[in-house]
Design an enzyme around this catalytic site. Structure first.
Site, PDB file in Angstrom:
ATOM      1  N   HIS A   1       2.239   3.458  -8.957  1.00 36.44           N
ATOM      2  CA  HIS A   1       2.067   2.034  -9.269  1.00 36.44           C
ATOM      3  C   HIS A   1       3.247   1.527 -10.102  1.00 36.44           C
ATOM      4  O   HIS A   1       3.752   0.435  -9.885  1.00 36.44           O
ATOM      5  CB  HIS A   1       0.751   1.792 -10.022  1.00 36.44           C
ATOM      6  CG  HIS A   1      -0.466   2.192  -9.240  1.00 36.44           C
ATOM      7  ND1 HIS A   1      -0.664   1.791  -7.944  1.00 36.44           N
ATOM      8  CD2 HIS A   1      -1.543   2.955  -9.556  1.00 36.44           C
ATOM      9  CE1 HIS A   1      -1.814   2.282  -7.497  1.00 36.44           C
ATOM     10  NE2 HIS A   1      -2.364   3.005  -8.462  1.00 36.44           N
TER      11      HIS A   1
ATOM     12  N   SER B   1      -7.797  -5.194  -4.892  1.00 32.66           N
ATOM     13  CA  SER B   1      -8.939  -5.709  -4.135  1.00 32.66           C
ATOM     14  C   SER B   1     -10.224  -5.524  -4.933  1.00 32.66           C
ATOM     15  O   SER B   1     -10.274  -4.737  -5.881  1.00 32.66           O
ATOM     16  CB  SER B   1      -9.057  -4.971  -2.798  1.00 32.66           C
ATOM     17  OG  SER B   1      -9.513  -3.647  -3.015  1.00 32.66           O
TER      18      SER B   1
ATOM     19  N   GLU C   1       1.306 -13.131  12.614  1.00 35.58           N
ATOM     20  CA  GLU C   1       1.976 -11.972  13.215  1.00 35.58           C
ATOM     21  C   GLU C   1       1.839 -10.787  12.250  1.00 35.58           C
ATOM     22  O   GLU C   1       2.097 -10.929  11.048  1.00 35.58           O
ATOM     23  CB  GLU C   1       3.471 -12.263  13.451  1.00 35.58           C
ATOM     24  CG  GLU C   1       3.742 -13.365  14.445  1.00 35.58           C
ATOM     25  CD  GLU C   1       3.262 -13.021  15.852  1.00 35.58           C
ATOM     26  OE1 GLU C   1       3.298 -11.830  16.233  1.00 35.58           O
ATOM     27  OE2 GLU C   1       2.841 -13.948  16.564  1.00 35.58           O
TER      28      GLU C   1
ATOM     29  N   ARG D   1     -12.272   2.576  -8.068  1.00 34.64           N
ATOM     30  CA  ARG D   1     -11.360   3.703  -8.360  1.00 34.64           C
ATOM     31  C   ARG D   1     -11.658   4.296  -9.745  1.00 34.64           C
ATOM     32  O   ARG D   1     -12.333   3.673 -10.565  1.00 34.64           O
ATOM     33  CB  ARG D   1      -9.912   3.211  -8.308  1.00 34.64           C
ATOM     34  CG  ARG D   1      -9.514   2.861  -6.889  1.00 34.64           C
ATOM     35  CD  ARG D   1      -8.025   2.678  -6.763  1.00 34.64           C
ATOM     36  NE  ARG D   1      -7.704   2.392  -5.375  1.00 34.64           N
ATOM     37  CZ  ARG D   1      -6.489   2.394  -4.881  1.00 34.64           C
ATOM     38  NH1 ARG D   1      -5.456   2.668  -5.655  1.00 34.64           N
ATOM     39  NH2 ARG D   1      -6.291   2.138  -3.608  1.00 34.64           N
TER      40      ARG D   1
ATOM     41  N   LEU E   1       9.787 -21.192  -4.804  1.00 35.94           N
ATOM     42  CA  LEU E   1       8.833 -20.265  -4.190  1.00 35.94           C
ATOM     43  C   LEU E   1       7.508 -20.242  -4.958  1.00 35.94           C
ATOM     44  O   LEU E   1       7.504 -20.256  -6.193  1.00 35.94           O
ATOM     45  CB  LEU E   1       9.445 -18.858  -4.204  1.00 35.94           C
ATOM     46  CG  LEU E   1       8.542 -17.693  -3.806  1.00 35.94           C
ATOM     47  CD1 LEU E   1       8.238 -17.718  -2.308  1.00 35.94           C
ATOM     48  CD2 LEU E   1       9.186 -16.351  -4.187  1.00 35.94           C
TER      49      LEU E   1
ATOM     50  N   ILE F   1      -6.723  -4.332   7.717  1.00 33.19           N
ATOM     51  CA  ILE F   1      -6.570  -5.561   6.942  1.00 33.19           C
ATOM     52  C   ILE F   1      -7.199  -5.414   5.551  1.00 33.19           C
ATOM     53  O   ILE F   1      -6.845  -6.143   4.624  1.00 33.19           O
ATOM     54  CB  ILE F   1      -7.218  -6.753   7.718  1.00 33.19           C
ATOM     55  CG1 ILE F   1      -6.537  -6.932   9.097  1.00 33.19           C
ATOM     56  CG2 ILE F   1      -7.153  -8.053   6.936  1.00 33.19           C
ATOM     57  CD1 ILE F   1      -5.074  -7.264   9.050  1.00 33.19           C
TER      58      ILE F   1
ATOM     59  N   ASP G   1       0.825  -1.213   0.000  1.00 32.21           N
ATOM     60  CA  ASP G   1       0.000   0.000   0.000  1.00 32.21           C
ATOM     61  C   ASP G   1       0.860   1.266   0.000  1.00 32.21           C
ATOM     62  O   ASP G   1       1.974   1.268   0.519  1.00 32.21           O
ATOM     63  CB  ASP G   1      -0.906  -0.028   1.248  1.00 32.21           C
ATOM     64  CG  ASP G   1      -2.045   0.959   1.139  1.00 32.21           C
ATOM     65  OD1 ASP G   1      -2.374   1.393   0.012  1.00 32.21           O
ATOM     66  OD2 ASP G   1      -2.620   1.313   2.192  1.00 32.21           O
ATOM     67  N   GLY G   2       0.310   2.326  -0.584  1.00 36.31           N
ATOM     68  CA  GLY G   2       0.958   3.635  -0.523  1.00 36.31           C
ATOM     69  C   GLY G   2       1.496   4.153  -1.853  1.00 36.31           C
ATOM     70  O   GLY G   2       2.157   5.190  -1.884  1.00 36.31           O
TER      71      GLY G   2
HETATM   72  C1  IPE Z   1      -5.514  -2.559  -0.029  1.00 38.32           C
HETATM   73  O1  IPE Z   1      -5.138  -1.254  -0.247  1.00 38.32           O
HETATM   74  C2  IPE Z   1      -5.513  -3.303  -1.317  1.00 38.32           C
HETATM   75  C3  IPE Z   1      -4.217  -3.438  -1.950  1.00 38.32           C
HETATM   76  C4  IPE Z   1      -3.057  -3.114  -1.460  1.00 38.32           C
HETATM   77  C5  IPE Z   1      -4.243  -4.035  -3.246  1.00 38.32           C
HETATM   78  P1  IPE Z   1      -6.198  -0.066  -0.365  1.00 38.32           P
HETATM   79  O2  IPE Z   1      -5.448   1.182  -0.534  1.00 38.32           O
HETATM   80  O3  IPE Z   1      -7.215  -0.405  -1.391  1.00 38.32           O
HETATM   81  O4  IPE Z   1      -6.894  -0.149   1.065  1.00 38.32           O
HETATM   82  P2  IPE Z   1      -7.779   0.903   1.851  1.00 38.32           P
HETATM   83  O5  IPE Z   1      -8.937   1.216   0.990  1.00 38.32           O
HETATM   84  O6  IPE Z   1      -6.938   2.079   2.126  1.00 38.32           O
HETATM   85  O7  IPE Z   1      -8.155   0.183   3.104  1.00 38.32           O
HETATM   86  C1  IPE Z   2      -1.635   0.286  -3.299  1.00 39.62           C
HETATM   87  O1  IPE Z   2      -1.390   1.650  -3.336  1.00 39.62           O
HETATM   88  C2  IPE Z   2      -1.908  -0.294  -4.670  1.00 39.62           C
HETATM   89  C3  IPE Z   2      -3.309  -0.640  -4.913  1.00 39.62           C
HETATM   90  C4  IPE Z   2      -4.271  -0.595  -4.043  1.00 39.62           C
HETATM   91  C5  IPE Z   2      -3.647  -1.070  -6.251  1.00 39.62           C
HETATM   92  P1  IPE Z   2      -2.579   2.701  -3.346  1.00 39.62           P
HETATM   93  O2  IPE Z   2      -2.947   2.979  -4.743  1.00 39.62           O
HETATM   94  O3  IPE Z   2      -3.685   2.261  -2.458  1.00 39.62           O
HETATM   95  O4  IPE Z   2      -1.862   3.977  -2.728  1.00 39.62           O
HETATM   96  P2  IPE Z   2      -2.438   4.950  -1.622  1.00 39.62           P
HETATM   97  O5  IPE Z   2      -2.836   4.091  -0.453  1.00 39.62           O
HETATM   98  O6  IPE Z   2      -3.612   5.642  -2.220  1.00 39.62           O
HETATM   99  O7  IPE Z   2      -1.309   5.840  -1.298  1.00 39.62           O
HETATM  100 MG    MG Z   3      -4.032   2.457  -0.495  1.00 32.38          MG
END
Ligand code: IPE
Ligand code: IPE
Ligand code: MG
Length: 245
Positions: free
Chosen positions: A38, A66, A208, A72, A132, A196, A21-22
């Site tokens: 991305h 997800s 964990e 989005r 793996l 989660i 994420d992020g």
């Molecule tokens: C969770 O991240 C899904 C993935 C990393 C693919 P999101 O960025 O979609 O999660 P929320 O919406 O902040 O909980």
């Molecule tokens: C995770 O990064 C990748 C996916 C969910 C596809 P985000 O796109 O959720 O990035 P933030 O959380 O908005 O920074």
């Molecule tokens: Mg995110």
């Protein structure tokens, strides 16, 4: 001593799951469009796959998209699907050369046809690999996975293939998309969020959890070792007392 040298092989998890994420915030901070984040999230995927294979970890599950992510903006979804295809094409040789097997969980039928085809081809091409296993969670929802399992269980029961008395954890797990895959011992989530997000709700019962504020594009091999080291220093009690272990 390097972080890698501090890792004790026998104490490594068999299965690591990562909520990557992020990406969007990483790009925004650089004044770029979210998709730039991305694009820069591919290198850390490479790094954790490589490190996991080297360390002899058996399963690496990566949350890539997800069910909720379908909500989005369409441009972001299109760009993500395009990126998935180009990454698959780029990674094919690496997976084959390194004996890595690819699996997916989630609803692949929701993916654009060409993305799905590329994925299916790569899954087939790597099916016999014994190193793996990388499990990509794509168009994945854990609640939906559980509901699908419930549907199948009801069907099998009505058809007389399953009796209610047979239902236990082992039987139930056979109906999940992760059937045959051990539960993750370690879950890593980047970006400083403590949730989660509908990921492996059943499978994470005793996992964990490791949270880091690093945004996914900044996550590297050393960060991964750090998470593994943190895991090794935990005491997993499974309900017992320290003294009993
Ligand atoms: C969770 O991240 C899904 C993935 C990393 C693919 P999101 O960025 O979609 O999660 P929320 O919406 O902040 O909980
Ligand atoms: C995770 O990064 C990748 C996916 C969910 C596809 P985000 O796109 O959720 O990035 P933030 O959380 O908005 O920074
Ligand atoms: Mg995110």
């Amino acid at each position: 001593m390097s972080l890698k040298d501090k890792l004790i092989r026998e104490k490594l998890p068999r299965h690591v799951a990562i909520i990557m994420d992020g990406n969007g915030r990483w790009a925004m901070r650089k004044g770029a469009a979210r998709i730039f984040g991305h694009q820069n999230g591919v290198t850390p995927v490479d790094e954790v796959v490589k490190a996991s294979a080297e360390l002899g970890i058996d399963y690496l599950t990566l949350y890539a998209f997800s069910t909720e992510n379908w909500g989005r903006p369409v441009e972001e979804i299109d760009a993500l699907m395009g990126l998935l295809v180009s990454t698959i094409k780029k990674e094919t040789k690496k997976l084959l050369d390194n004996n890595i097997r690819l699996l997916t969980i989630g609803d692949l039928t929701k993916l654009p046809e060409n993305t799905r085809m590329e994925l299916v081809q790569l899954i087939e091409a790597t099916a016999a690999n014994t190193g793996l296993t990388v499990v990509l969670a794509l168009s994945y929802s854990s609640r939906y996975e559980i509901i699908l399992a419930a549907r199948e269980i009801i069907k099998d029961t009505l058809e007389g293939k399953l009796s209610p008395d047979e239902m236990n954890c082992d039987t139930f797990e056979r109906y999940l998309q992760t059937a045959g895959i051990p539960d993750p011992e370690l879950l890593i989530r980047t970006s400083g969020e403590f949730r989660i997000s509908n990921f492996l709700l059943y499978q994470l019962a005793y996992t964990e959890l490791y949270f880091t504020s690093k945004l996914w594009p900044d996550f590297n091999t050393e960060d991964y070792y750090e998470a593994l080291l943190d895991y090794q220093n935990r005491e997993r009690r499974f309900g017992k007392t320290s003294e009993q272990l």
